[in-house]
Every structure is written in C-alpha cells, then in structure tokens.
Design a protein around this motif. Sequence first.
Motif, PDB file in Angstrom:
ATOM      1  N   THR A 407       0.858  -1.190   0.000  1.00 20.88           N
ATOM      2  CA  THR A 407       0.000   0.000   0.000  1.00 20.88           C
ATOM      3  C   THR A 407       0.893   1.239   0.000  1.00 20.88           C
ATOM      4  OG1 THR A 407      -0.078  -0.112   2.412  1.00 20.88           O
ATOM      5  CG2 THR A 407      -1.923  -1.096   1.215  1.00 20.88           C
ATOM      6  N   VAL A 408       0.357   2.342  -0.578  1.00 19.81           N
ATOM      7  CA  VAL A 408       1.191   3.557  -0.675  1.00 19.81           C
ATOM      8  C   VAL A 408       0.799   4.618   0.344  1.00 19.81           C
ATOM      9  CG1 VAL A 408       1.972   3.353  -3.070  1.00 19.81           C
ATOM     10  CG2 VAL A 408      -0.271   4.322  -2.608  1.00 19.81           C
ATOM     11  N   ARG A 409      -0.412   4.479   0.943  1.00 22.26           N
ATOM     12  CA  ARG A 409      -0.858   5.499   1.905  1.00 22.26           C
ATOM     13  C   ARG A 409      -1.135   4.853   3.266  1.00 22.26           C
ATOM     14  NH1 ARG A 409      -4.103   6.227  -2.285  1.00 22.26           N
ATOM     15  NH2 ARG A 409      -5.832   5.328  -1.107  1.00 22.26           N
ATOM     16  N   THR A 439      -9.888  -5.796  -0.899  1.00 28.04           N
ATOM     17  CA  THR A 439     -10.529  -4.938   0.110  1.00 28.04           C
ATOM     18  C   THR A 439     -10.249  -5.472   1.514  1.00 28.04           C
ATOM     19  OG1 THR A 439     -12.513  -6.260  -0.125  1.00 28.04           O
ATOM     20  CG2 THR A 439     -12.418  -4.247  -1.428  1.00 28.04           C
ATOM     21  N   GLY A 440     -10.707  -4.690   2.488  1.00 23.28           N
ATOM     22  CA  GLY A 440     -10.639  -5.144   3.879  1.00 23.28           C
ATOM     23  C   GLY A 440      -9.230  -5.163   4.434  1.00 23.28           C
ATOM     24  N   ILE A 441      -8.373  -4.267   3.920  1.00 21.51           N
ATOM     25  CA  ILE A 441      -7.009  -4.209   4.467  1.00 21.51           C
ATOM     26  C   ILE A 441      -7.091  -3.485   5.824  1.00 21.51           C
ATOM     27  CG2 ILE A 441      -4.671  -3.331   4.060  1.00 21.51           C
ATOM     28  CD1 ILE A 441      -5.390  -3.382   1.027  1.00 21.51           C
ATOM     29  N   ALA A 446       1.532   3.057   5.675  1.00 18.55           N
ATOM     30  CA  ALA A 446       1.781   2.625   4.279  1.00 18.55           C
ATOM     31  C   ALA A 446       2.786   1.478   4.269  1.00 18.55           C
ATOM     32  CB  ALA A 446       2.323   3.795   3.479  1.00 18.55           C
ATOM     33  N   GLY A 447       2.699   0.646   3.281  1.00 16.53           N
ATOM     34  CA  GLY A 447       3.683  -0.439   3.149  1.00 16.53           C
ATOM     35  C   GLY A 447       3.146  -1.808   3.524  1.00 16.53           C
TER      36      GLY A 447
END
Length: 578
Positions: A407-409, A439-441, A446-447
Amino acid sequence: MIVGIDLGTTNSLCAVFQDGQPVIIPSSHGRSLTPSIVGVLDSGELLVGDAARDLRVTRPQHVASRFKRLMGTQETVSLHSKQLNAAELSSLVLKSLKQDAEAYLGEDVTDAVITVPAYFNELQRRATKLAGELAGLRVNRIINEPTAAALAYGFHDRDAEKNLLVIDLGGGTFDVTMMEVFEGTLEIIASAGESTLGGEDFTDRLLGHVLQTMQMHLESAEIRLPLMVSRLRDECERAKRQLGNVEQIDIRIPEDDGHFAESPRTVSITTALFSEIVQPLLERVRRPIARVLRDAGLSPDQVEDVILVGGATRMPVLKTCVREIFDQEPLCTHNPDEVVALGAAIQAALLSNDEAVQDIVMTDVCPFTLGVEITKHIGGHDVEGFFLPIIHRNTTLPVSAEEIVSTVRANQREVVIRVYQGEHRKIEGNLSLGELRVTGIPPAPAGVPIRIRFTYDLNGLLEVEALVDSTGRKFSTVLTNHAQHLSKKEIEDAVSKLQDLKFYPRDEVENQQLLRFSERVLGEISPQERQAFEEIIDSFEIAMASGDPSYFQQVRAFLLERLSELGFPHDSGEGSAE
Ligand code: AMP
C-alpha cells in the motif's frame, strides 16, 4: 473425438488424427479451406465459406469477413439487421466446420483444439474459447498457430536435433517462433509477432496505391463505391499472388457499379513497384524476427531450418526478405495453408494419449510480459502508471510467479490491482486486461504487503490471485468488465440469439455457391455476353426452387458448361478461390 481447428482470418480448416497421421477434413465443397466469411441471404439464411465469399464480391453489405481482427474487442458487425461480435461470427464458422467434420467422420464432434496467433492477447484467447463454446464445442486446448506448425514439422522430423524458426504470415496476423527439437522433445524457446499484420495488409496497400492513382482514398471510396472497391480488391488480391512470378501485371479498374467495361482502364504494377509499396510492411516483418533471435540468443546462421507457414508466405517479396535475413532457402515442405490445422490435430492426439505420439513432448512459452500497475516514488512524489512485470515474456508454460507490492498510503483499506500485458515500462503503452479489487485491508501505515500471484496455463489463460498476508484473505480473478467473461446464463442467451440464425441447408449449399459464383462472373464478362448469361442464372435460380430434379440437373449442367466456355470453370478452384 477431438478435432484440431485452425480458425484463420481469411480461411479456416479442420483436421483429425487418424491411423497415426493428421489428416485434413474436407469442407462440404470438397475443399480443405473454408473461407472465414459469413454471408446472409435475403431470406435470412446463413452462408459460410465459399458461397459467402462469392457473395462478398457482389453484395459486400451482406457479408462479414476478416472478423478475427476484432476478436477480443466489443466491436460488432451488422449482418442482416443483427449486430454480431467477432466471437459470435467465428462461432458460425466453427459450427460449419463442426458440421463438415461430423459428416466426414460419421459421428458427433464435441471437442476441439483451436489455434490462435501466438501474439493473441488474453482477451483474444478468451473470445476464441467463447466462440468454440457458442458453436457447441468443448475447447480442450487453445494453442499457438506457430507452435502447431512447428509440431507438424517436428512430428515428421522427430529424430532431428536442430533449431527451427517458424515464420507464420496469415491473412491478418504475423507470428515468429523459435523452437528446438531434440530427441522427440519440441521446445518452444521464444515467440514474437504482431496481431494486426497479415497478407490482407499487402492487398490493402496495393489497393490503396491503385486508388491513389485515381485520386481516391480507400476509406472514403469504400463508403461511396463499395461494389467498385470490393471488385478492385479482388483484382489486387489476384495481382498480389502473381507479382514476383511475373514481372508486371495490369490491374483492371471496374466501373463504379462494380462491373468491368469491355475494355476497362488498367493500372500497371511491376514487381519492383509492388516491393516498394509494401516496404513498410516488410520492415514490420523484420522486427519480430530480430526480437525472437535476440530472445533466443541465436544468430541467423544458428537456425537450421526456416519454415514458412500461412498463405501470405507464398509472396515472393516475403521469401526474398527471409532469404536476405537467413542467407538460406526457407522450407515449405508442408502446404503452408494446412500445416497449422495438422499440428492442431497432433495436439489433439497428444491430449487423447494416442499411441502414435507417445514419444513426443511439447513445451510452449508465454509470448508476452504480464504484470501490474505500480506507483513509484520519484523526486519526492508518488507517480502512478509504472508497469511491474510478473511473468516475463518467453517463460516456459505452465508458469506461476509472484511479486510483492504494498500500500502507498497510511490506512489504505483497498487496493485495485490493474493487470496489463506488454513490454513498456509504463502502463499507457501496454494492454489492459482487467483488474482485481483487494478490500478489507486493516488500518496500518503505508507499506502493507500484498502478494500477487499470476498463473498462466497451457492454454495461455491467466489467473490472478492476491493475498494480504496480515489478514490471510485471498482474492482471485476472473478479470471483469469484458464481454468475454460471460456467465453461464449469458452464454445461453448468446447461443439462443445465434440459434435464430438458420444455416442454408447443407445439402443445397453447393448450388447456392454455384449461384453466387455465377453472379460474380457476371461482373467479369463483357456487356455482350452479359444478358444471355444473366438469363441462364435466372433459369438456374428458378430451377433450384422448382423441386423438379431432372429439370434442375439439366439447367445446372447447362450453366456449368456456359461457365467453362466463358473461361470460368466452376470447380477449378482458381475462379472462385481468392
Ligand atoms: P491464411 O490466413 O493463412 O489463410 O492466409 C491467407 C492469406 O494468404 C491471404 O491474405 C491471402 O491473400 C494470402 N495468400 C494465399 N495464397 C497466396 C499466394 N499464392 N500468394 C500470395 N498470397 C497468398
């Protein structure tokens, strides 16, 4: 029984493995090739193949051809008030091949291996599979055309130890494949090509040139004067086949209504001029050849056999180009039109464990790079649109490969994995295949790592999976948003839409073809001969409807005789073949 089918841009063929050998199944016209053309009569009945091809010259609006080029797109062709896409039109050709195979074999044909150009992308492959299903065929395997051709050559030369290069220029597609044969193992090392380059482009270039000498452009002329253009294309096709074997050809220019005047205007084309006109196409032929050699790490002199496949490799300009690159005479020991279908039948034999092929092992590659879009951190900014390869081109199949993205954010709850095919470092230069939503992270900085796995199977079909390690949740595609991904219900609806279209009765198709062929000849003969010949055609049409067999046979014989006298014997092939 599994049949092997070469579903070509201009022609299709069906073959079967019998008594230890692949053999071509003849069409209802007794020919090995079935033109990939669908026509519709005023009655709404469908014609496929030779009869439809003759209809194309006299009534281009009633006919759909070259639709393989639209495979995998949403584009439709209008045919007798029905809008049909490429998969649907192809299914009609496949259905006709299936009927011919059933008549020849005397049994139901339910399964097929269908070939596609190596460079066909994921969407085009799925559309081909769908076309098979719509025709009532289980598609056991989709294989690459040059692989099939190599298989046919390798089958007959299995004790050899050599590098073979297959150059396959069909009606609308171009493929190059390097293969190594070693003790019965046929290993594809590299493949490249272009899915929109073929023999038809050579015809179109010539046609464009001739129209230009008349101050016309192909696109606008096609709209304004469709009958003239379709007849002129026919002339250019004939000229293309002869140029190189003869020094010069005079192309006759039809009148605006598609007929030839008694002494038609002509445009002379020399072989040298033809070479010049098609130079840009020959440049496009050279590029994938160079790439395959590079990918295989071989120089031209390390290639023992160069094999030519596809009708368009008969062009002398093409042979010269190949000779220049390899400094050797290319091989065409098998009929270049038939070799792909024969290879497909050998693949069918491999799938059914036929004893005659038990010593053959075959491996293929993924001909292009597959990957996902990623964001890169450049100069303090996040920049989207970069391509991360996951499966590299020319990896041996089947393959499963994995990359980890993150993920970046902060607190990013969702990631959309966009899947692309191509060789560019940015996605804008590549082809979008679809996406997978993860979905559902759980909230986190981030990362958060996401494991992406691509699995590419022997059919050249891609499966994408994503796993969020922290939750253990797994997501997988079917890639959405494309017509090729139909539900069972949607497939049933498509089948019933096609069922409304009725084929012209198979046992009468030969006469229908003779009628269309005669109509086509009508445009070729002089105005003096025309009226009398038109009356014979009228009588033939009346006799067809009369239900009186002896009268019909009499008129038919008369028509055939007259065709011969006019110089267009009906079953010589040349008059009706492209
Ligand atoms: P295929 O898709 O393999 O059936 O290839 C058909 C293409 O081959 C068409 O573009 C034809 O114009 C071309 N073709 C067939 N026969 C010849 C020939 N004798 N000379 C040149 N081109 C040919």
